[in-house]
Motif scaffolding. Structure first.
Motif, PDB file in Angstrom:
ATOM      1  N   PRO A 239      40.398   8.383  -5.122  1.00  0.00           N
ATOM      2  CA  PRO A 239      40.736   6.985  -5.456  1.00  0.00           C
ATOM      3  C   PRO A 239      39.772   5.981  -4.836  1.00  0.00           C
ATOM      4  N   PHE A 240      39.255   6.277  -3.638  1.00  0.00           N
ATOM      5  CA  PHE A 240      38.284   5.384  -2.988  1.00  0.00           C
ATOM      6  C   PHE A 240      37.049   5.242  -3.883  1.00  0.00           C
ATOM      7  N   GLN A 241      36.563   6.362  -4.379  1.00  0.00           N
ATOM      8  CA  GLN A 241      35.365   6.322  -5.219  1.00  0.00           C
ATOM      9  C   GLN A 241      35.655   5.720  -6.594  1.00  0.00           C
ATOM     10  N   LYS A 242      36.872   6.008  -7.118  1.00  0.00           N
ATOM     11  CA  LYS A 242      37.229   5.484  -8.442  1.00  0.00           C
ATOM     12  C   LYS A 242      37.392   3.980  -8.423  1.00  0.00           C
ATOM     13  N   TYR A 243      38.181   3.502  -7.466  1.00  0.00           N
ATOM     14  CA  TYR A 243      38.605   2.095  -7.531  1.00  0.00           C
ATOM     15  C   TYR A 243      37.832   1.169  -6.604  1.00  0.00           C
ATOM     16  N   ILE A 244      37.211   1.698  -5.566  1.00  0.00           N
ATOM     17  CA  ILE A 244      36.507   0.806  -4.632  1.00  0.00           C
ATOM     18  C   ILE A 244      34.992   0.846  -4.863  1.00  0.00           C
ATOM     19  N   THR A 245      34.401   2.022  -4.706  1.00  0.00           N
ATOM     20  CA  THR A 245      32.937   2.040  -4.905  1.00  0.00           C
ATOM     21  C   THR A 245      32.575   2.082  -6.393  1.00  0.00           C
ATOM     22  N   LYS A 246      33.486   2.564  -7.206  1.00  0.00           N
ATOM     23  CA  LYS A 246      33.252   2.765  -8.655  1.00  0.00           C
ATOM     24  C   LYS A 246      32.110   3.750  -8.906  1.00  0.00           C
ATOM     25  N   GLY A 247      31.872   4.597  -7.919  1.00  0.00           N
ATOM     26  CA  GLY A 247      30.800   5.584  -8.080  1.00  0.00           C
ATOM     27  C   GLY A 247      31.303   6.908  -8.644  1.00  0.00           C
ATOM     28  N   TYR A 248      32.618   6.972  -8.903  1.00  0.00           N
ATOM     29  CA  TYR A 248      33.232   8.233  -9.330  1.00  0.00           C
ATOM     30  C   TYR A 248      32.807   8.667 -10.737  1.00  0.00           C
ATOM     31  N   VAL A 249      32.565   9.949 -10.915  1.00  0.00           N
ATOM     32  CA  VAL A 249      32.463  10.525 -12.265  1.00  0.00           C
ATOM     33  C   VAL A 249      33.255  11.834 -12.299  1.00  0.00           C
ATOM     34  N   SER A 250      33.768  12.149 -13.485  1.00  0.00           N
ATOM     35  CA  SER A 250      34.517  13.403 -13.629  1.00  0.00           C
ATOM     36  C   SER A 250      33.520  14.571 -13.636  1.00  0.00           C
ATOM     37  N   GLU A 251      34.048  15.767 -13.452  1.00  0.00           N
ATOM     38  CA  GLU A 251      33.191  16.953 -13.498  1.00  0.00           C
ATOM     39  C   GLU A 251      32.570  17.087 -14.891  1.00  0.00           C
ATOM     40  N   ASP A 252      33.368  16.814 -15.925  1.00  0.00           N
ATOM     41  CA  ASP A 252      32.861  16.907 -17.299  1.00  0.00           C
ATOM     42  C   ASP A 252      31.683  15.970 -17.531  1.00  0.00           C
ATOM     43  N   GLU A 253      31.882  14.734 -17.095  1.00  0.00           N
ATOM     44  CA  GLU A 253      30.835  13.728 -17.301  1.00  0.00           C
ATOM     45  C   GLU A 253      29.561  14.112 -16.527  1.00  0.00           C
TER      46      GLU A 253
ATOM     47  N   ALA B 268      25.612   4.152   0.255  1.00  0.00           N
ATOM     48  CA  ALA B 268      26.180   5.484   0.526  1.00  0.00           C
ATOM     49  C   ALA B 268      25.319   6.263   1.524  1.00  0.00           C
ATOM     50  N   GLY B 269      24.011   6.060   1.448  1.00  0.00           N
ATOM     51  CA  GLY B 269      23.105   6.778   2.345  1.00  0.00           C
ATOM     52  C   GLY B 269      23.082   6.213   3.750  1.00  0.00           C
ATOM     53  N   ASN B 270      23.811   5.109   3.929  1.00  0.00           N
ATOM     54  CA  ASN B 270      23.871   4.506   5.265  1.00  0.00           C
ATOM     55  C   ASN B 270      25.179   4.770   5.988  1.00  0.00           C
ATOM     56  N   VAL B 271      26.067   5.533   5.348  1.00  0.00           N
ATOM     57  CA  VAL B 271      27.291   5.936   6.033  1.00  0.00           C
ATOM     58  C   VAL B 271      26.901   6.992   7.064  1.00  0.00           C
TER      59      VAL B 271
ATOM     60  N   CYS C 221      29.302  10.394  -8.153  1.00  0.00           N
ATOM     61  CA  CYS C 221      30.183  10.970  -7.134  1.00  0.00           C
ATOM     62  C   CYS C 221      31.309  11.743  -7.817  1.00  0.00           C
ATOM     63  N   ILE C 222      31.198  13.067  -7.754  1.00  0.00           N
ATOM     64  CA  ILE C 222      32.185  13.943  -8.403  1.00  0.00           C
ATOM     65  C   ILE C 222      33.193  14.304  -7.310  1.00  0.00           C
ATOM     66  N   ALA C 223      34.087  13.357  -7.052  1.00  0.00           N
ATOM     67  CA  ALA C 223      34.879  13.414  -5.816  1.00  0.00           C
ATOM     68  C   ALA C 223      35.924  14.521  -5.788  1.00  0.00           C
ATOM     69  N   THR C 224      36.080  15.241  -6.913  1.00  0.00           N
ATOM     70  CA  THR C 224      37.151  16.246  -6.985  1.00  0.00           C
ATOM     71  C   THR C 224      36.650  17.678  -6.853  1.00  0.00           C
ATOM     72  N   THR C 225      35.378  17.879  -6.634  1.00  0.00           N
ATOM     73  CA  THR C 225      34.878  19.270  -6.656  1.00  0.00           C
ATOM     74  C   THR C 225      35.174  20.019  -5.352  1.00  0.00           C
ATOM     75  N   GLY C 226      34.855  21.306  -5.402  1.00  0.00           N
ATOM     76  CA  GLY C 226      35.038  22.165  -4.239  1.00  0.00           C
ATOM     77  C   GLY C 226      34.121  21.821  -3.077  1.00  0.00           C
ATOM     78  N   LEU C 227      33.178  20.918  -3.309  1.00  0.00           N
ATOM     79  CA  LEU C 227      32.240  20.569  -2.230  1.00  0.00           C
ATOM     80  C   LEU C 227      32.979  20.075  -0.985  1.00  0.00           C
ATOM     81  N   PHE C 228      34.125  19.451  -1.209  1.00  0.00           N
ATOM     82  CA  PHE C 228      34.851  18.829  -0.095  1.00  0.00           C
ATOM     83  C   PHE C 228      35.946  19.731   0.463  1.00  0.00           C
ATOM     84  N   ARG C 229      35.863  21.019   0.118  1.00  0.00           N
ATOM     85  CA  ARG C 229      36.930  21.949   0.489  1.00  0.00           C
ATOM     86  C   ARG C 229      37.136  22.031   1.986  1.00  0.00           C
ATOM     87  N   GLU C 230      36.075  21.816   2.764  1.00  0.00           N
ATOM     88  CA  GLU C 230      36.243  21.929   4.225  1.00  0.00           C
ATOM     89  C   GLU C 230      36.599  20.609   4.886  1.00  0.00           C
TER      90      GLU C 230
END
Ligand code: LMG
Ligand code: NDP
Ligand code: PMR
Length: 394
Positions: A322-336, A230-233, A302-311
């Motif tokens: 979905p990319f983070q959930k199903y491909i990288t598997k790095g996704y976590v919910s805000e709750d988690e 991820a740090g190499n993107v 990776c909390i892919a649904t937060t306001g961080l990505f608003r812009e």
């Protein structure tokens, strides 16, 4: 602004009463009129049980224990309610953490937020009990606001046991830089410099707390660590020799980028996260022994649904989760993610200082390795010295 109007929405946790000739009571963080008396909820101990707990199966240094430990009878006698300040608690990770801590009954949360109404609505919508939190105005894009926040928090006369530097902005699509009130490029100005001043100011308060485990937590990220995929993107984080920062990041006499390069919003964010992780380690080196405070950072997932990505562009916002959930598997919910950060705030087994925490797929915490740059002690020292000049501490 919203804040002025907000006085009437004061949560019961903090009611402002006019006394004598006090004329106005703009909400905390704006101004507290002379004679204004603050009444805060009693910090009595609660015994409500945590509804959920994340098991930490510790690797490396961490010891196995439940995440947010339910109150036990012995706790009742010995441990008072803690107070945790969380910046940017009006959404995403900060809000989820505030909720997770407040729900235990063991924590009162001071939510340091730039938009009172938004924070107030968010806390209510999250189902947080009124007396479990206090909202105090904080705009990290202004050093004056940071100083005022510190004053206002002290006026609450609550102990300060934990400080969580969580707020951040991410401007991946910006073509031109924007600036804080003090003229710093926005991402580094808010994410690093605002928090740097805040943390430095509050260190003495943490030190004087009698809480058994006092902590200063600064949220980092995988994308600032070039020892990961991820740090190499591109664009990759790189602080270079800090020449832009030394020049004030103002785009006038110097570059707006820390390394002196051309403006790139995504890079500025990643650079700011490197600063956060370096700052945590420098705090540890300078102050852990002297103060007993635990300094730590983390990558919450990776909390892919937060306001961080608003812009970001709409297509990105659609595909990123979905990319983070199903491909990288790095996704976590805000709750988690909120439970993870709440662990770092309060778990009795996570007291190690100078550490960068991550979690594996089973939600077990482990001490992670930072990239070469993010663990460069020389750079951390230089960053510290330049930063303290920029925020007026040296
Ligand atoms: C920029 O784009 C944006 O322009 C900028 O705004 C900002 O967001 C920035 O980093 C944030 O990114 C980067 C851009 C180009 O990447 C993309 O997003 C393009 C997407 C291309 C999609 C490729 C197909 C993927 C599979 C399809 C899945 C569908 C869902 C897509 C969802 C998209 C959301 C992301 O980046 C590139 O140049 C692409 C190549 C990047 C690969 C980087 C990997 C390098 C690895 C090098 C090895 C490192 C070794 C380290 C070893 C570590 C070992 C642990
Ligand atoms: P959000 O955008 O949901 O939350 C960011 C918070 O910061 C908001 O409450 C926002 O306030 C606040 N904020 C922004 N600017 C300022 C300012 N000038 N003064 C005060 N508060 C401000 O994003 P996340 O919850 O995702 O981000 C939280 C932390 O997690 C950040 O440090 C981020 O770097 C980190 N992180 C996030 C990851 C992710 O995948 N989402 C991954 C790794 C780390 P407002 O509500 O008013 O906009
Ligand atoms: Mg990334 C294991 C792979 C992994 C993880 C954990 C993340 C986390 N990302 C991974 C891989 C990839 N990402 C790959 C292979 C790509 C190219 C397709 C990719 C792209 C990408 C973009 C464009 N990723 C991004 C972006 C962003 O704009 C986000 C960002 O950099 O914000 C600074 C982002 C993120 N990826 C992550 C995480 C946690 C983020 C965002 C948040 C952050 O670091 O704070």
């Amino acid at each position: 602004m919203a804040l002025q109007a907000a006085a009437s929405f004061l949560p019961s946790a903090l009611s402002a009463r006019k006394e004598g000739t006090a004329k106005e009571s703009a909400f905390l963080g704006v101004r507290l009129a002379d004679g204004l008396k603050l009444e805060t909820s009693a910090l009595g101990l609660r015994t409500k049980r945590v509804s959920t707990s994340v098991a930490i199966r510790a690797q490396a240094a961490a010891v196995s224990s439940p995440s947010v430990t339910p109150a036990s009878p012995s706790d009742k006698k010995t441990l008072r309610q803690g107070t945790a300040i969380i910046t940017g608690a009006s959404s995403g990770l900060g809000l989820a953490t505030a909720k997770a801590l407040a729900e235990t009954g063991k924590w009162h949360v001071i939510m340091g937020c730039r938009d009172f109404l938004k924070a107030s609505r968010a806390a209510k919508a999250a189902g947080m009990e009124k007396d479990s939190y206090t909202i105090v105005h904080l705009d990290l894009a202004s050093l004056d606001s940071v100083r005022q926040f510190v004053k206002n928090v002290r006026q609450l006369e609550m102990p300060i046991d934990v400080v969580v530097c969580n707020a951040a902005v991410y401007q991946p699509t910006a073509k031109e830089p924007s600036y804080t009130a003090d003229g710093f490029e926005m991402s580094v100005g808010v994410n690093h410099l605002g928090h740097f001043l805040l943390a430095r100011e509050l260190l003495s308060d943490l030190q004087s707390s009698d809480y058994p485990s006092k902590r200063l937590i600064i949220v980092g990220s995988i994308t600032g660590n070039t020892n990961t995929l991820a740090g190499n993107v591109p664009p990759k984080a790189n602080l270079g020799d800090l020449r832009g920062l030394a020049g004030g990041l103002n785009g006038v006499g110097s570059s707006v980028m820390i390394d002196g390069g051309e403006f790139d919003g995504a890079k500025a964010y990643k650079d700011s996260k490197v600063c956060n992780m370096l700052t945590m380690q420098e705090f540890h080196r300078r102050y852990h022994e002297e103060t007993g405070v635990t300094f730590a950072s983390l990558y919450p997932g990776c909390i892919a649904t937060t306001g961080l990505f608003r812009e970001h562009i709409p297509l990105f916002r659609l595909l990123f989760p979905p990319f983070q959930k199903y491909i990288t598997k790095g996704y976590v919910s805000e709750d988690e993610a909120g439970k993870r950060l709440a662990q770092v705030v309060s778990d009795p087994s996570l007291t190690k200082s100078g550490v960068y925490w991550s979690w594996n797929k089973n939600s077990a915490s482990f001490e992670n390795q930072l990239s070469e740059e993010a663990s460069d002690a020389e750079k951390a020292k230089k960053l510290w010295e330049i930063s303290e000049k920029l925020v007026g501490l040296a």
